[in-house]
Write an enzyme that holds these catalytic residues in place. Structure first.
Site, PDB file in Angstrom:
ATOM      1  N   ARG A   1       0.835  -1.196   0.000  1.00  0.00           N
ATOM      2  CA  ARG A   1       0.000   0.000   0.000  1.00  0.00           C
ATOM      3  C   ARG A   1       0.872   1.249   0.000  1.00  0.00           C
ATOM      4  NH1 ARG A   1      -4.733  -1.776   4.330  1.00  0.00           N
ATOM      5  NH2 ARG A   1      -5.401  -3.631   3.162  1.00  0.00           N
TER       6      ARG A   1
ATOM      7  N   ARG B   1       2.263   0.928  10.203  1.00  0.00           N
ATOM      8  CA  ARG B   1       1.786   1.384   8.897  1.00  0.00           C
ATOM      9  C   ARG B   1       2.946   1.350   7.913  1.00  0.00           C
ATOM     10  NH1 ARG B   1      -2.897   3.988   8.279  1.00  0.00           N
ATOM     11  NH2 ARG B   1      -2.905   4.521  10.501  1.00  0.00           N
TER      12      ARG B   1
ATOM     13  N   GLU C   1      -6.179  -1.180  15.359  1.00  0.00           N
ATOM     14  CA  GLU C   1      -6.859  -2.151  14.491  1.00  0.00           C
ATOM     15  C   GLU C   1      -5.910  -3.268  14.076  1.00  0.00           C
ATOM     16  OE1 GLU C   1      -8.154  -2.586   9.879  1.00  0.00           O
ATOM     17  OE2 GLU C   1      -8.095  -0.552  10.705  1.00  0.00           O
TER      18      GLU C   1
ATOM     19  N   SER D   1     -10.263  -6.214  10.177  1.00  0.00           N
ATOM     20  CA  SER D   1     -11.467  -5.517   9.762  1.00  0.00           C
ATOM     21  C   SER D   1     -12.294  -6.493   8.940  1.00  0.00           C
ATOM     22  CB  SER D   1     -11.103  -4.284   8.931  1.00  0.00           C
ATOM     23  OG  SER D   1     -12.221  -3.483   8.686  1.00  0.00           O
TER      24      SER D   1
ATOM     25  N   ARG E   1       0.923  -6.775  12.393  1.00  0.00           N
ATOM     26  CA  ARG E   1       0.349  -6.155  13.595  1.00  0.00           C
ATOM     27  C   ARG E   1       0.185  -7.180  14.721  1.00  0.00           C
ATOM     28  NH1 ARG E   1      -3.613  -1.063  12.136  1.00  0.00           N
ATOM     29  NH2 ARG E   1      -2.195  -0.104  10.629  1.00  0.00           N
TER      30      ARG E   1
END
Length: 442
Positions: free
Chosen positions: A277, A292, A364, A367, A406
């Protein structure tokens, strides 16, 4: 993607959904009017083209009758009119194509409408906590953040990664590299062995239509990494691909342009892949550590269901993702995202937020979203019930089962010790050759 026929037949839910997503009433109404105007233009071009064709057919019959009656003057006049109509037909076809293309562009840029059960809100502050699992641990020392732990162990190297690739990359070494691999393998084993998911090893490069199918394109193009084959390739366009931002893209597109039987559903897929990403809108956020990054590893869950079972499947997927964190003995909470915080393609989303002691915050880690037929319409993915003539669009769901990087962060911060070592959660020890701790490199 929305269906203009459904919008035309029942516009109120569409407008209400846009307003709940944050649009003003005036903007929502203006968009509705624009869509219906484009559809009117398309329909008018189709009607005109049909009228032209009907007139051409009628004139052709009259030409035959005139010739039969040896009325050459009338036959020539009629033939001239046929020729003029023939020239008009391509213009009307082009007008229809242009109106349809503009309509499709507008529809492709509109987010999915939320389910009634989704709380209305502006951003993450309006999300609603559903439940918690476990409790925050007490430490006899001040907990460190994961990057402090990893660098202290000598096994997490951001400096070298920056030399290789720039910011937002990491090099994991030795036992931390093994621990990340162990996490991914553990997740796959649970999801395939206990939750009924089929493991898939998908391509990491996909074409435009696959990205469009799951709604990464065109709206989120700036968040993606595009790649092109070498300069020597004769047709550069044929070498254009996208690095997957998540395995949701190839897994969901496994059913694109297909008609499944209802007996085949639900289909459940899982994959452990690198993800890429651009993080285009994340300047200044989470600049240190692994939270991130441009490249990360994730176990993805995808389900393809009937409309009647997608809600139940959503709860099942959430439970599957939660089970991973339970076995890792991590404290977390589940929140229902409000309308202003949901993803573009989602009808309803649950986020699982794991507690990070070093950050003293929930972050998070998974999801889970139900998308209804929003993606299926873009992919033309359908199913047919036994004995039915008509096909229906499938429903699609996706979720992280979970984000491996994560999860590694959460394990390091939750299981850290005062001496800088990290206890390996018992469930991972079989994947670590029986090792119980990760200690600093001598």
């Amino acid at each position: 993607m929305h269906d203009i026929r459904l919008i035309r037949d029942n516009p109120e839910p569409f407008v209400t959904g846009l307003i709940r997503r944050g649009s003003s009433k005036e903007a929502a109404q203006a968009l509705l009017d624009k869509l219906l105007g484009l559809d009117d233009r398309r329909r008018a071009a189709i009607a005109a083209a049909q009228s032209v064709q009907e007139r051409r057919n009628a004139l052709s019959r009259e030409v035959g009758e005139a010739k039969k009656a040896k009325d050459e003057a009338r036959a020539q006049a009629l033939m001239a009119e046929v020729a003029a109509l023939k020239d008009r037909a391509p213009e009307l076809e082009a007008e229809e194509r242009e109106a349809l293309a503009e309509l499709d562009r507008e529809l492709a840029a509109i987010p999915n409408t939320p389910l009634d059960a989704v709380p209305t809100g502006a951003d993450e502050h309006d999300n609603v906590e559903r439940h918690q699992h476990g409790a925050k641990r007490n430490y006899a020392f001040t907990p460190k953040q994961h990057f402090e732990i990893g660098e202290g162990l000598g096994l997490m190297d951001f400096e070298t990664a920056a030399k290789l690739s720039g910011a937002r990359f990491v090099v994991l070494k030795g036992q931390l590299a093994r621990l990340e691999r162990a996490l991914g393998q553990f997740m796959l084993d649970v999801h395939t062995g206990e939750h009924g998911y089929t493991e898939v090893n998908p391509p990491l490069l996909v074409r435009d239509d696959a990205m469009f199918g799951t709604a990464q394109l065109p709206k989120f193009e700036d968040d993606q990494f595009s790649v092109t084959a070498g300069r020597a390739q004769a047709d550069a366009a044929a070498g254009s691909h996208w690095l997957i931002p998540t395995a949701e893209v190839p897994l969901t597109n496994l059913v694109r342009e297909s008609i499944l039987s209802e007996e085949e559903l639900p289909k459940r897929f899982t994959a452990l892949t690198p993800c890429f990403r651009a993080e285009a809108g994340s300047a200044g956020r989470d600049t240190r550590g692994m939270i991130r990054q441009h490249q990360f590893t994730k176990v993805e869950l995808v389900s393809i269901t009937t409309p009647e079972t997608s809600g139940e499947e959503h709860e099942r997927m959430l439970a599957a993702a939660e089970e991973i964190l339970k076995r890792l003995e991590l404290h977390y909470r589940v929140v229902t995202l409000c309308t202003g915080d949901m993803g573009f393609a989602s009808q309803k989303t649950y986020d699982i937020e794991v507690w990070l002691p070093g950050q003293d915050a929930y972050r998070e880690i998974s999801s889970c979203s139900v998308c209804g037929d929003f993606q299926a319409r873009r992919m033309q993915a359908r199913f047919r019930a036994a004995g039915a003539k008509q096909t229906r669009l499938v429903h699609t769901l996706n979720g992280s089962g979970t984000a491996v990087g994560r999860a590694l962060v959460a394990v390091l911060e939750t299981w850290q010790n005062a001496d800088g070592s990290v206890t390996i959660p018992p469930v991972l020890r079989p994947y670590m050759m029986g090792q119980t701790t990760v200690e600093a490199v001598a």
